[in-house]
Design a protein around this motif. Structure first.
Motif, mmCIF file in Angstrom:
data_model
loop_
_atom_site.group_PDB
_atom_site.id
_atom_site.type_symbol
_atom_site.label_atom_id
_atom_site.label_comp_id
_atom_site.label_asym_id
_atom_site.label_seq_id
_atom_site.Cartn_x
_atom_site.Cartn_y
_atom_site.Cartn_z
ATOM 1 N N GLY A 99 16.116 -27.482 7.134
ATOM 2 C CA GLY A 99 15.605 -27.821 8.463
ATOM 3 C C GLY A 99 16.554 -27.443 9.598
ATOM 4 N N GLN A 100 17.727 -26.887 9.268
ATOM 5 C CA GLN A 100 18.725 -26.579 10.306
ATOM 6 C C GLN A 100 18.783 -25.096 10.652
ATOM 7 N N GLY A 101 17.763 -24.362 10.228
ATOM 8 C CA GLY A 101 17.792 -22.913 10.409
ATOM 9 C C GLY A 101 17.968 -22.488 11.853
ATOM 10 N N MET A 102 17.279 -23.143 12.779
ATOM 11 C CA MET A 102 17.373 -22.716 14.181
ATOM 12 C C MET A 102 18.684 -23.182 14.808
ATOM 13 N N ALA A 103 19.127 -24.401 14.404
ATOM 14 C CA ALA A 103 20.422 -24.881 14.926
ATOM 15 C C ALA A 103 21.521 -23.929 14.470
ATOM 16 N N LEU A 104 21.402 -23.491 13.220
ATOM 17 C CA LEU A 104 22.378 -22.561 12.653
ATOM 18 C C LEU A 104 22.356 -21.228 13.405
ATOM 19 N N ALA A 105 21.128 -20.832 13.761
ATOM 20 C CA ALA A 105 20.975 -19.529 14.427
ATOM 21 C C ALA A 105 21.403 -19.570 15.890
ATOM 22 N N GLN A 106 21.616 -20.786 16.435
ATOM 23 C CA GLN A 106 21.862 -20.902 17.877
ATOM 24 C C GLN A 106 23.089 -20.088 18.319
ATOM 25 N N ASP A 107 24.200 -20.273 17.603
ATOM 26 C CA ASP A 107 25.419 -19.536 17.969
ATOM 27 C C ASP A 107 25.184 -18.029 17.814
ATOM 28 N N THR A 108 24.465 -17.674 16.732
ATOM 29 C CA THR A 108 24.151 -16.258 16.497
ATOM 30 C C THR A 108 23.372 -15.692 17.672
ATOM 31 N N LEU A 109 22.375 -16.446 18.134
ATOM 32 C CA LEU A 109 21.511 -15.935 19.201
ATOM 33 C C LEU A 109 22.266 -15.826 20.523
ATOM 34 N N GLY A 126 8.952 -34.676 5.680
ATOM 35 C CA GLY A 126 7.645 -34.007 5.707
ATOM 36 C C GLY A 126 7.556 -32.941 6.772
ATOM 37 N N SER A 127 8.666 -32.693 7.526
ATOM 38 C CA SER A 127 8.608 -31.693 8.605
ATOM 39 C C SER A 127 8.593 -30.279 8.017
ATOM 40 N N ARG A 128 8.223 -29.302 8.846
ATOM 41 C CA ARG A 128 8.244 -27.905 8.408
ATOM 42 C C ARG A 128 9.521 -27.256 8.937
ATOM 43 N N GLY A 129 10.646 -27.933 8.712
ATOM 44 C CA GLY A 129 11.905 -27.476 9.286
ATOM 45 C C GLY A 129 12.251 -26.049 8.893
ATOM 46 N N LEU A 130 12.677 -25.245 9.871
ATOM 47 C CA LEU A 130 13.076 -23.878 9.585
ATOM 48 C C LEU A 130 14.430 -23.888 8.870
ATOM 49 N N THR A 131 14.520 -23.097 7.836
ATOM 50 C CA THR A 131 15.734 -23.065 7.025
ATOM 51 C C THR A 131 16.098 -21.599 6.758
ATOM 52 N N THR A 154 25.678 -6.040 13.649
ATOM 53 C CA THR A 154 26.544 -6.589 12.597
ATOM 54 C C THR A 154 26.759 -8.077 12.844
ATOM 55 N N ASP A 155 26.977 -8.409 14.094
ATOM 56 C CA ASP A 155 27.181 -9.797 14.489
ATOM 57 C C ASP A 155 25.932 -10.627 14.185
ATOM 58 N N LEU A 156 24.782 -10.110 14.648
ATOM 59 C CA LEU A 156 23.512 -10.834 14.497
ATOM 60 C C LEU A 156 23.233 -11.160 13.035
ATOM 61 N N SER A 157 23.484 -10.195 12.168
ATOM 62 C CA SER A 157 23.083 -10.370 10.781
ATOM 63 C C SER A 157 24.133 -11.082 9.931
ATOM 64 N N SER A 158 25.343 -11.244 10.440
ATOM 65 C CA SER A 158 26.371 -11.865 9.597
ATOM 66 C C SER A 158 26.776 -13.264 10.049
ATOM 67 N N ARG A 159 26.585 -13.603 11.326
ATOM 68 C CA ARG A 159 27.045 -14.923 11.789
ATOM 69 C C ARG A 159 26.345 -16.078 11.088
ATOM 70 N N PRO A 160 25.044 -15.999 10.773
ATOM 71 C CA PRO A 160 24.440 -17.137 10.050
ATOM 72 C C PRO A 160 25.076 -17.344 8.680
ATOM 73 N N ILE A 161 25.560 -16.258 8.064
ATOM 74 C CA ILE A 161 26.212 -16.395 6.752
ATOM 75 C C ILE A 161 27.542 -17.124 6.940
ATOM 76 N N ILE A 162 28.288 -16.688 7.957
ATOM 77 C CA ILE A 162 29.597 -17.302 8.228
ATOM 78 C C ILE A 162 29.421 -18.776 8.610
ATOM 79 N N ALA A 163 28.390 -19.046 9.435
ATOM 80 C CA ALA A 163 28.202 -20.415 9.927
ATOM 81 C C ALA A 163 27.625 -21.342 8.865
ATOM 82 N N GLY A 164 26.769 -20.813 7.973
ATOM 83 C CA GLY A 164 26.053 -21.726 7.072
ATOM 84 C C GLY A 164 26.320 -21.521 5.601
ATOM 85 N N GLY A 165 27.027 -20.448 5.229
ATOM 86 C CA GLY A 165 27.277 -20.206 3.811
ATOM 87 C C GLY A 165 28.354 -21.137 3.265
#
Ligand SMILES: Cc1cc2nc3c(=O)[nH]c(=O)nc-3n(C[C@H](O)[C@H](O)[C@H](O)COP(=O)(O)OP(=O)(O)OC[C@H]3O[C@@H](n4cnc5c(N)ncnc54)[C@H](O)[C@@H]3O)c2cc1C
Length: 409
Positions: free
Chosen positions: A237-247, A185-190, A98-109
């Motif tokens: 491009g901030q997908g991984m930074a966003l996921a950091q706390d989640t991970l 032009g980067s392939r930033g993860l989002t 539950t934590d893994l799948s919801s924290r990116p929403i809380i952090a980035g929504g």
């Protein structure tokens, strides 16, 4: 007391947290534990377990108060996860998942998106899934192939995600994709939030697996799925930074599941060894067996200290939380694998039978060494960190010889 975490000096809880933990302990004893063997027989989503956890307020501990949760400290969550994992990996992984799948929403929504989406998640009325891994990219995220291309009012996502827990039941997916023309032009993860009924999204049947039954996995296909800009989580491009706390949270969670499972395995093995008679005495009265139990108990207690201190670092926002989460995850999950193998050995042939709980502990243990960064990935992170820290430290006082003695010249 090595067999339980009761009154642990590294896990002081205030009265409200202690009360929550004792309610969970009761639930474990009365409901989750007695049903755990049955839950582990069927790899369909364990709805009853999920409802029990939601109704008792355990699911809500992952969510902020302003969005309908009870926002437990990481220390309390670790204690809750440990207690549950002592009897049932499925239930414990529902809590961490539950934590893994919801924290990116809380952090980035956006506030509007969170206000609409998060309270039903906190109440356990809806579920989300975290879709990062792909058939060609797990540890090596540079190989992620799912793309997000710009489209009128938003993006279109195309790609395949594999191993996605809850994919068969989730109403929402957090999808990490690589932006085709990212900033500069980067392939930033989002990261994006994609509803299950979005056009072009499809979910495979359940993929059969060894253990963790009750939390099935499936593949998710995205075929030009339209996603409005309002459903992007965080900046481009901030997908991984966003996921950091989640991970980090997920890694501490995996460490706590492994800790609980090996504690439970040791309790089972010691109680079995106290009853089973061989060569005129109980198995547990043989010195060789007691040495095995002693080794396991000492190592588990050391792992417990690592897991609790990683949780406390998280709560204090310590700058080194991430590396300590890796250390706790690697150590606790690797140790758990060894402990459950030894505990199964103490059951003799019975340890290999479905009728005895230790066989599911054995099947479930492997997963914690794989999810949220394999043990090898964490060893890499820790090893690199050690080399960097060592080179930044002042020279060890016993290493006071000339540079050429390093053979560096
Ligand atoms: C039951 C289950 C549930 C899961 N749930 C989810 C989910 O909900 N969402 C999600 O996105 N993913 C999920 N995963 C995927 C999981 O996170 C990945 O399986 C994991 O990250 C490993 O990736 P991989 O399987 O591609 O292995 P690979 O990356 O292919 O690794 C293969 C082997 O190589 C090793 N290795 C890799 N890199 C190195 C290196 N640099 N040095 C040394 N060794 C290395 C690995 O440790 C491993 O032993 C789940 C997996 C399982 C099994």
């Amino acid at each position: 007391m090595p067999l339980t975490a009761q009154n642990h000096p590294l896990a002081p809880l205030d009265a409200a947290d202690a009360d929550m933990l004792s309610r969970v302990q009761q639930l474990v004893q009365d409901t989750i534990g007695p049903k755990a063997n049955a839950v582990s027989r069927d790899d369909a989503f364990a709805w009853e377990t999920f409802r029990t956890l939601a109704d008792s307020g355990v699911i809500a501990t992952a969510f902020p108060r302003e969005l309908g949760g009870s926002e437990a400290s990481m220390l309390l969550r670790v204690r809750i996860i440990e207690e549950i994992a002592r009897v049932c990996s499925t239930a414990a992984s529902i809590v961490t998942g539950t934590d893994l799948s919801s924290r990116p929403i809380i952090a980035g929504g956006s506030p509007e998106l969170c206000a609409r989406i998060v309270p039903p998640l906190a109440r356990g009325e809806t579920q989300s899934a975290f879709a990062l891994t792909e058939p060609g990219a797990g540890s090596d995220l540079a190989r992620l192939g799912t793309t997000a291309t710009r489209d009128t009012g938003g993006y279109r996502l195309t790609g395949v995600k594999k191993f996605i827990t809850r994919a068969t039941v989730a109403e929402l997916f957090v999808v990490v994709a690589s932006l085709a023309d990212g900033p500069g032009g980067s392939r930033g993860l989002t990261a994006f939030l994609v509803p299950r009924d979005a056009e072009g999204l499809s979910v495979s049947p359940i993929i059969p697996k060894l253990g963790w039954h009750g939390v099935p996995i499936a593949e998710v296909r995205l075929d030009g799925v339209p996603v409005p800009a309002s459903h992007r989580l965080g900046e481009e491009g901030q997908g991984m930074a966003l996921a950091q706390d989640t991970l980090v949270r997920a890694r501490v969670g995996h460490a706590a599941i492994a800790l609980g499972r090996m504690t439970g395995a040791l309790q089972l093995a010691a109680q079995y060894a106290g009853h089973r008679q061989v060569s005129g005495k109980a198995v547990g009265e043989h010195q060789g067996i007691q040495w095995m139990l002693a080794d396991m108990a000492a190592r588990i207690e050391a792992a417990r200290c690592l897991v609790y201190s990683a949780a406390q670092r998280y709560d204090r926002k310590d700058a080194e939380t991430s590396i300590h989460a890796s250390i706790a995850k690697m150590h606790s999950t690797d140790l758990c694998m060894r402990v459950v193998v030894d505990c199964a050995q103490l059951f003799g042939g019975n340890g290999y039978l479905d009728a005895y709980p230790i066989e599911r502990f054995l099947r479930d243990a492997k997963m914690n060494q794989i999810g949220e960064g394999t043990s090898e990935v964490h060893k890499n992170l820790i090893g690199r960190y050690i080399m960097k820290t060592a080179s930044a430290m002042s020279r060890h006082p016993c290493l006071d010889f000339e540079p050429d003695l390093f053979g560096a010249q």
